[in-house]
Design a protein around this motif. Structure first.
Motif, mmCIF file in Angstrom:
data_model
loop_
_atom_site.group_PDB
_atom_site.id
_atom_site.type_symbol
_atom_site.label_atom_id
_atom_site.label_comp_id
_atom_site.label_asym_id
_atom_site.label_seq_id
_atom_site.Cartn_x
_atom_site.Cartn_y
_atom_site.Cartn_z
ATOM 1 N N ILE A 106 0.831 -1.205 0.000
ATOM 2 C CA ILE A 106 0.000 0.000 0.000
ATOM 3 C C ILE A 106 0.865 1.255 0.000
ATOM 4 O O ILE A 106 0.578 2.210 -0.727
ATOM 5 C CB ILE A 106 -0.976 -0.030 1.195
ATOM 6 C CG1 ILE A 106 -2.007 -1.133 0.954
ATOM 7 C CG2 ILE A 106 -1.687 1.299 1.349
ATOM 8 C CD1 ILE A 106 -2.899 -1.419 2.109
ATOM 9 N N THR A 107 1.951 1.264 0.759
ATOM 10 C CA THR A 107 2.823 2.446 0.685
ATOM 11 C C THR A 107 3.392 2.593 -0.719
ATOM 12 O O THR A 107 3.556 3.709 -1.208
ATOM 13 C CB THR A 107 4.020 2.372 1.648
ATOM 14 O OG1 THR A 107 4.635 1.119 1.514
ATOM 15 C CG2 THR A 107 3.618 2.608 3.066
ATOM 16 N N GLY A 110 0.891 4.230 -2.819
ATOM 17 C CA GLY A 110 0.862 5.649 -2.466
ATOM 18 C C GLY A 110 2.019 6.394 -3.099
ATOM 19 O O GLY A 110 1.845 7.472 -3.681
ATOM 20 N N ILE B 276 -8.348 2.795 -6.533
ATOM 21 C CA ILE B 276 -7.380 3.139 -5.498
ATOM 22 C C ILE B 276 -8.024 4.047 -4.473
ATOM 23 O O ILE B 276 -7.772 3.939 -3.276
ATOM 24 C CB ILE B 276 -6.130 3.771 -6.139
ATOM 25 C CG1 ILE B 276 -5.385 2.670 -6.884
ATOM 26 C CG2 ILE B 276 -5.239 4.422 -5.106
ATOM 27 C CD1 ILE B 276 -4.135 3.086 -7.538
ATOM 28 N N CYS B 280 -8.212 3.458 -0.606
ATOM 29 C CA CYS B 280 -7.764 4.452 0.373
ATOM 30 C C CYS B 280 -8.778 4.595 1.489
ATOM 31 O O CYS B 280 -8.421 4.718 2.660
ATOM 32 C CB CYS B 280 -7.611 5.820 -0.273
ATOM 33 S SG CYS B 280 -6.164 6.008 -1.243
ATOM 34 N N VAL B 283 -8.474 1.589 3.777
ATOM 35 C CA VAL B 283 -7.210 1.557 4.514
ATOM 36 C C VAL B 283 -7.148 2.687 5.530
ATOM 37 O O VAL B 283 -6.785 2.494 6.688
ATOM 38 C CB VAL B 283 -6.030 1.676 3.530
ATOM 39 C CG1 VAL B 283 -4.734 1.875 4.280
ATOM 40 C CG2 VAL B 283 -5.952 0.442 2.672
ATOM 41 N N LEU B 284 -7.537 3.872 5.085
ATOM 42 C CA LEU B 284 -7.461 5.042 5.942
ATOM 43 C C LEU B 284 -8.411 4.894 7.123
ATOM 44 O O LEU B 284 -8.083 5.228 8.260
ATOM 45 C CB LEU B 284 -7.808 6.280 5.135
ATOM 46 C CG LEU B 284 -7.476 7.609 5.775
ATOM 47 C CD1 LEU B 284 -5.990 7.851 5.651
ATOM 48 C CD2 LEU B 284 -8.243 8.722 5.101
ATOM 49 N N LEU B 338 -1.801 7.603 1.963
ATOM 50 C CA LEU B 338 -1.560 6.158 1.974
ATOM 51 C C LEU B 338 -0.231 5.840 2.649
ATOM 52 O O LEU B 338 -0.137 4.922 3.475
ATOM 53 C CB LEU B 338 -1.536 5.616 0.541
ATOM 54 C CG LEU B 338 -2.873 5.314 -0.104
ATOM 55 C CD1 LEU B 338 -2.655 4.740 -1.479
ATOM 56 C CD2 LEU B 338 -3.640 4.323 0.747
#
Lengths: 309, 363
Positions: A106-107, A110, B276, B280, B283-284, B338
């Motif tokens: 995930i990073t 990002g 995505i 996000c 995940v967030l 992220l």
């Protein structure tokens, strides 16, 4: 027949670029066991930096010869990308080395978004034209044409791949890399500085990504902030096709994928009676990826199984 | 500080009366929200609320796949697209079909679920990052097909998309016009708000019930350790397929609603960035935690709109010109969010309690 030969030539040129990028994926996977999602963006940054240097050098009016300008641009791109690859590992992967496996992925996503948008801010949304520094003079072989630039791409990528193989198999650094990918803990006990080896892997992979970026943008005479993404995905597919973690596999996979794409796109219209056209070119890579993962998850040359429980 | 707040929240939750008062308050706020927003900020903001609710639906669906079962899906928007196109093709002048909603909603869910199983079957043996890439590829394949299936037989109308999709119609009640119910004037966006809200509440209920069910616990077991789960007698193949299919169902329904609300669909709405963005949100907010995911979805769906309205004027004042347009600012912040969330709060803003305990004990 000459059309077929032409498609093969195009496929080889495209495939050698894929192979260069795929090597970066496969090296990182071999050592860390994770997919470096931001690798495609490194390719893009390489192309963009080289483009900026080329434009700057051309506009100085010194009248530097084209190949020299290209060399300088390539050098600059490689340096920037090596620094970038180093920091990517530091920021996105090192702090999470012991975290659950989703976290670094995930990073990396990002980071990939971040790099794309930074590139867009610096270089703008529009397509950039790459100046023609190498003659695009074409030669005819058995009815198929190949340009000087394409020959250069084939030669450069072959030289780099041979260099990499030599590095990995005949130097101290290469031996340390192989040891780390075999078993990091044991390699560490034997006195290998794991962190340095991992950094080195990222730096080498990024340098190759820079070369690939310059070559591919020169080939299409175009560069764009979103160019890295698709290229990265396809290169990853190539790495999986050849067997992830295996250097020879990445090269083979890259070339094969290039051939599949260009031959597939050339003939899909005839095969399906015009129902599907060449705009489905991007689908091939994914179909190949899914088929490989289903039927031969180790890839063509790999011993490592793609799934990790 | 957030943990202290959470502690207080948990203590409050043990108090029966406080819980019911809380529910009543929330219900009241949700019921009057569109009217308050409409008079305070304008009708566009009610529309933004509607979209936020759709994103909540999507995030809840993705949460089943990513949060509960731990299967990273980067092509989730494909199911949204499938649902939207199912609705668009069967309720628009494109094929001159106009099916009613009570046929369409289950159909959207069903078609999306079939696609979920289609995607799940070949990828079941994969884990983690491989699955991510394959699902991503699947999402792109769907988009490429939607974009190109206009020749030689025009099915999806290609890049132009399908327009003049029928608005939602419940019996005699058309959502396209302002309606008067019990003396209350309800404009179209308000009607959609209540419909979406009802579906979101239903979905939250389903998700919470699922979480503690046998199936939900099986998902968590697979997420934590697949081998151990298998050893415990869980049929991992079927359970994972179910996660895919159920997640896809949510996406399909949300897609259908989107098509009827928007009146127009085109492949452009279903790009990778949308996938995505939904990821996000999950995940967030906090993977696997229903309330956290809802929070994440609302935050990420409304913040860009806030940015759109504030970022440009602020930059104008500070630098005298707009340096970052809101769209790229939004993406920059997403990327940054992220990374930072994963580095600093790996369990999300509002994590599930068990997850939090795991992470704390590990430190």
């Amino acid at each position: 027949m000459d059309i077929f030969l032409q498609q093969i030539l195009n496929g080889l040129v495209l495939g050698s670029v894929y192979a260069l990028v795929a090597l970066g994926y496969t090296m990182v996977y071999g050592i860390l066991g994770l997919i470096n999602f931001a690798h495609g963006e490194v390719v893009m940054i390489g192309a963009m930096v080289a483009l900026t240097v080329m434009n700057a050098l051309v506009s100085t009016g010194l009248g530097l010869p084209g190949p020299l300008v290209l060399m300088l641009a390539l050098l600059a791109a490689m340096l920037v990308c090596m620094a970038l690859g180093f920091s990517v590992e530091r920021v996105a992967y090192r702090p999470l080395r012991k975290a659950p496996r989703l976290a670094p992925l995930i990073t990396a996503i990002g980071l990939s978004i971040l790099l794309q948008n930074i590139a867009m801010l610096i270089w703008g949304r529009q397509y950039q034209t790459v100046p023609r520094l190498i003659s695009h003079e074409s030669h005819t072989i058995f009815g198929a044409t190949i340009t000087d630039l394409q020959i250069l791409i084939l030669i450069t990528s072959t030289v780099i791949m041979c260099g990499l193989l030599a590095l990995v198999h005949y130097t101290r650094l290469g031996r340390a890399m192989r040891a780390t990918s075999e078993n990091p803990t044991v390699a560490g006990l034997m006195g290998v500085n794991i962190n340095r080896i991992i950094s080195a892997t990222f730096v080498i992979g990024s340098a190759m990504a820079a070369v690939a970026g310059v070559l591919v943008s020169a080939n299409y005479s175009i560069a764009h902030y979103s160019m890295g993404f698709m290229l990265g995905l396809k290169a990853f597919t190539a790495a999986v096709l050849g067997g992830i973690g295996n250097l020879g596999g990445a090269m083979l996979g890259g070339l094969l994928l290039g051939l599949i794409e260009s031959i597939g796109a050339g003939y899909i219209g005839d095969v399906t009676g015009g129902f599907l056209g060449s705009h489905y070119q991007d689908v091939f890579a994914f179909v190949v990826l899914i088929l490989v993962l289903v039927f031969r998850p180790t890839g063509l040359l790999g011993e490592r199984v793609a799934e990790r429980a | 500080m957030i943990y202290a707040l959470l502690e207080r929240y948990h203590r409050l939750r043990d108090n029966r009366h406080a819980v019911w008062v809380g529910y009543a308050l929330v219900a009241f706020v949700l019921a009057i929200l569109p009217f308050v927003v409409d008079s305070g900020l304008g009708r566009t903001w009610v529309r933004i609320l509607d979209f936020a609710l759709l994103y909540v639906l999507l995030a809840l669906g993705l949460n089943i796949v990513v949060g509960f079962a731990g299967l990273l899906d980067l092509g989730y928007i494909a199911f949204y697209a499938v649902g939207a196109y199912t609705w668009a093709l069967l309720a628009s002048p494109h094929f001159d079909l106009h099916l009613p909603f009570w046929v369409l909603i289950p159909l959207c869910a069903l078609v999306a679920a079939i696609f979920g199983v289609l995607l799940g079957t070949p990828t079941l043996r994969l884990r983690g990052d491989y699955l991510a890439i394959v699902t991503l590829g699947f999402g792109e394949i769907i988009r490429i097909f939607l974009n190109n299936l206009n020749a030689p037989v025009n099915i999806t109308n290609g890049p132009q998309g399908i327009n003049r999709i029928d608005p939602m119609q419940l019996g005699d009640l058309s959502f396209a016009r302002t309606q008067t119910l019990f003396g209350l004037e309800l404009p179209s966006v308000h009607l959609y708000y209540y419909l979406f809200l009802a579906l979101v509440l239903l979905s939250i209920f389903i998700c919470i019930r699922l979480q503690d069910s046998r199936l939900g616990r099986a998902w968590v077991a697979i997420r934590e350790d697949e081998v151990a789960a298998q050893a415990m007698g869980i049929n991992t193949r079927n359970v994972k397929l179910l996660a895919f299919a159920m997640g896809a169902t949510f996406g399909g329904v949300a897609g259908g609603l989107f098509a009827s609300f928007q009146g127009f669909v085109s492949p452009e709405s279903f790009g990778l960035l949308e996938s995505i963005m939904v990821l996000c949100m999950v995940v967030l907010g906090g993977m696997g935690h229903v309330a956290g995911v809802v929070l994440g979805a609302i935050l990420l769906a409304t913040l860009p709109e806030v940015l759109r309205h504030t970022a440009s004027p602020i930059q104008q004042q500070l630098f005298g010109k707009v340096i970052l347009d809101p769209e790229s600012l939004r993406m920059l912040l997403f990327g940054l969010a992220l990374i930072l969330v994963m580095l600093l709060r790996p369990a999300g803003l509002w994590p599930e309690t068990t997850r939090r305990r795991e992470l704390v004990s590990r430190e």
